[in-house]
Design a protein around this motif. Structure first.
Motif, mmCIF file in Angstrom:
data_model
loop_
_atom_site.group_PDB
_atom_site.id
_atom_site.type_symbol
_atom_site.label_atom_id
_atom_site.label_comp_id
_atom_site.label_asym_id
_atom_site.label_seq_id
_atom_site.Cartn_x
_atom_site.Cartn_y
_atom_site.Cartn_z
ATOM 1 N N GLY A 12 0.140 -2.782 -3.717
ATOM 2 C CA GLY A 12 1.552 -2.792 -4.075
ATOM 3 C C GLY A 12 2.361 -2.106 -2.992
ATOM 4 N N PRO A 13 3.691 -2.269 -3.018
ATOM 5 C CA PRO A 13 4.534 -1.694 -1.962
ATOM 6 C C PRO A 13 4.494 -0.170 -1.913
ATOM 7 N N PHE A 14 4.404 0.495 -3.087
ATOM 8 C CA PHE A 14 4.357 1.956 -3.087
ATOM 9 C C PHE A 14 3.021 2.458 -2.531
ATOM 10 N N ASP A 15 1.959 1.679 -2.745
ATOM 11 C CA ASP A 15 0.669 2.019 -2.152
ATOM 12 C C ASP A 15 0.773 2.012 -0.631
ATOM 13 N N LEU A 16 1.494 1.025 -0.088
ATOM 14 C CA LEU A 16 1.689 0.935 1.365
ATOM 15 C C LEU A 16 2.544 2.091 1.878
ATOM 16 N N LEU A 17 3.601 2.444 1.152
ATOM 17 C CA LEU A 17 4.453 3.562 1.578
ATOM 18 C C LEU A 17 3.673 4.878 1.580
ATOM 19 N N LEU A 18 2.842 5.092 0.547
ATOM 20 C CA LEU A 18 2.036 6.321 0.504
ATOM 21 C C LEU A 18 1.038 6.372 1.653
ATOM 22 N N PHE A 19 0.532 5.199 2.047
ATOM 23 C CA PHE A 19 -0.382 5.153 3.184
ATOM 24 C C PHE A 19 0.313 5.618 4.461
ATOM 25 N N PHE A 20 1.556 5.120 4.706
ATOM 26 C CA PHE A 20 2.303 5.539 5.896
ATOM 27 C C PHE A 20 2.581 7.047 5.858
ATOM 28 N N ILE A 21 2.923 7.576 4.682
ATOM 29 C CA ILE A 21 3.241 9.002 4.563
ATOM 30 C C ILE A 21 2.014 9.859 4.837
ATOM 31 N N GLN A 22 0.854 9.448 4.298
ATOM 32 C CA GLN A 22 -0.368 10.215 4.515
ATOM 33 C C GLN A 22 -0.876 10.063 5.949
ATOM 34 N N ARG A 23 -0.727 8.841 6.504
ATOM 35 C CA ARG A 23 -1.210 8.602 7.869
ATOM 36 C C ARG A 23 -0.454 9.453 8.885
ATOM 37 N N GLU A 25 1.343 12.110 8.144
ATOM 38 C CA GLU A 25 1.521 13.476 7.650
ATOM 39 C C GLU A 25 3.004 13.805 7.463
ATOM 40 N N LEU A 26 3.709 12.901 6.767
ATOM 41 C CA LEU A 26 5.138 13.078 6.533
ATOM 42 C C LEU A 26 5.368 13.881 5.254
ATOM 43 N N ASP A 27 6.513 14.524 5.182
ATOM 44 C CA ASP A 27 6.919 15.247 3.978
ATOM 45 C C ASP A 27 7.521 14.235 3.005
ATOM 46 N N ILE A 28 6.880 14.057 1.856
ATOM 47 C CA ILE A 28 7.331 13.038 0.902
ATOM 48 C C ILE A 28 8.718 13.361 0.358
#
Length: 251
Positions: A12-23, A25-28
């Motif tokens: 899903g799109p939120f799964d993809l966004l969380l991947f970018f944030i974790q990859r 190391e962004l502040d959510i």
């Protein structure tokens, strides 16, 4: 024949966004919207190159990211009822945190289901169905059927068919626009028309989606300091021009 390709990392799109944030190391709670929008759109373009159909929820989130980016580019902030500035990313962050919590629970439940399935056998489905079939006297049931019952069944089937046919059908239309393409398009127009009004730009491509992309591209060019804007008087219009330093650097 159509093929469905399921990417296990990005269901899903939120799964993809969380991947970018974790990859990265962004502040959510403080998402760099420009970077994450670019990464998200690049991923969708990659799917299109592989001839993979992009689901509507991905396109909806992409439009949401672009809307947030446009709000952050506007000079006037959005204020709440108490006069405090509203962060356009707030709703997106809240959805991401809820999805992250939901995803962790789903993974835990899946592990529990797998562990439980190893402890208890599921039985023989074929044998159970055969036993149920033997317990029903089909011939006796057929003897009780009359015309009224047949008509009731026919009416239910037709009602279900009409309901299925009247369901709204959603069609996702892919438009041939992107922020990068429209930025270059506007710069090319400014070569021929040094002082270009927004109404002229609308007349070149008078459709709603083109107007939205052109407006977002103008905001982008303003932020990149490649153009300047002159506001009109007496009616809603403005003019744009390329900055002199931008023209000198090209010469």
């Amino acid at each position: 024949m159509s093929f469905e390709i399921k990417l296990p990392l990005f269901e899903g799109p939120f799964d993809l966004l969380l991947f970018f944030i974790q990859r990265d190391e962004l502040d959510i709670h403080d998402i760099p919207i420009n970077k994450i929008t670019k990464d998200f759109l690049d991923y969708l373009h990659h799917l299109e190159q592989l001839n993979v159909e992009v689901a509507s929820e991905f396109i909806l989130v992409a439009a949401t990211l672009m809307r947030i980016k446009a709000k952050m580019l506007l000079p006037r902030p959005v204020l709440d009822e108490e006069g405090n500035e509203v962060d356009p990313r707030e709703e997106l962050v809240r959805h991401l945190l809820e999805y992250k919590k939901y995803k962790s629970v789903v993974e835990e439940l899946a592990n529990m289901e797998h562990t439980r399935s190893l402890q208890e056998s599921r039985g023989n489905i074929a044998r159970e169905l055969k036993k149920l079939a033997e317990g029903n006297n089909v011939e006796a049931e057929l003897q009780d059927i009359d015309l009224y019952k047949l008509l009731r069944v026919f009416q239910k089937v037709m009602s279900r068919y009409e309901y299925e046919q009247s369901k709204p059908k959603h069609e996702v239309v892919q438009y041939p626009y992107s922020i990068a393409k429209q930025r270059q398009y506007i710069l090319d127009q400014l070569v021929e028309i040094p002082r270009l009004s927004f109404t002229q730009l609308i007349e070149f491509e008078p459709n709603k989606i083109a107007v939205i992309f052109n407006f977002l591209s103008i905001l982008d060019l303003l932020q990149m300091r490649q153009i300047t804007m002159h506001l009109g008087e007496g009616f809603n219009n403005f003019w744009i021009e390329r900055l002199e330093e931008d023209l000198v650097s090209e010469g």
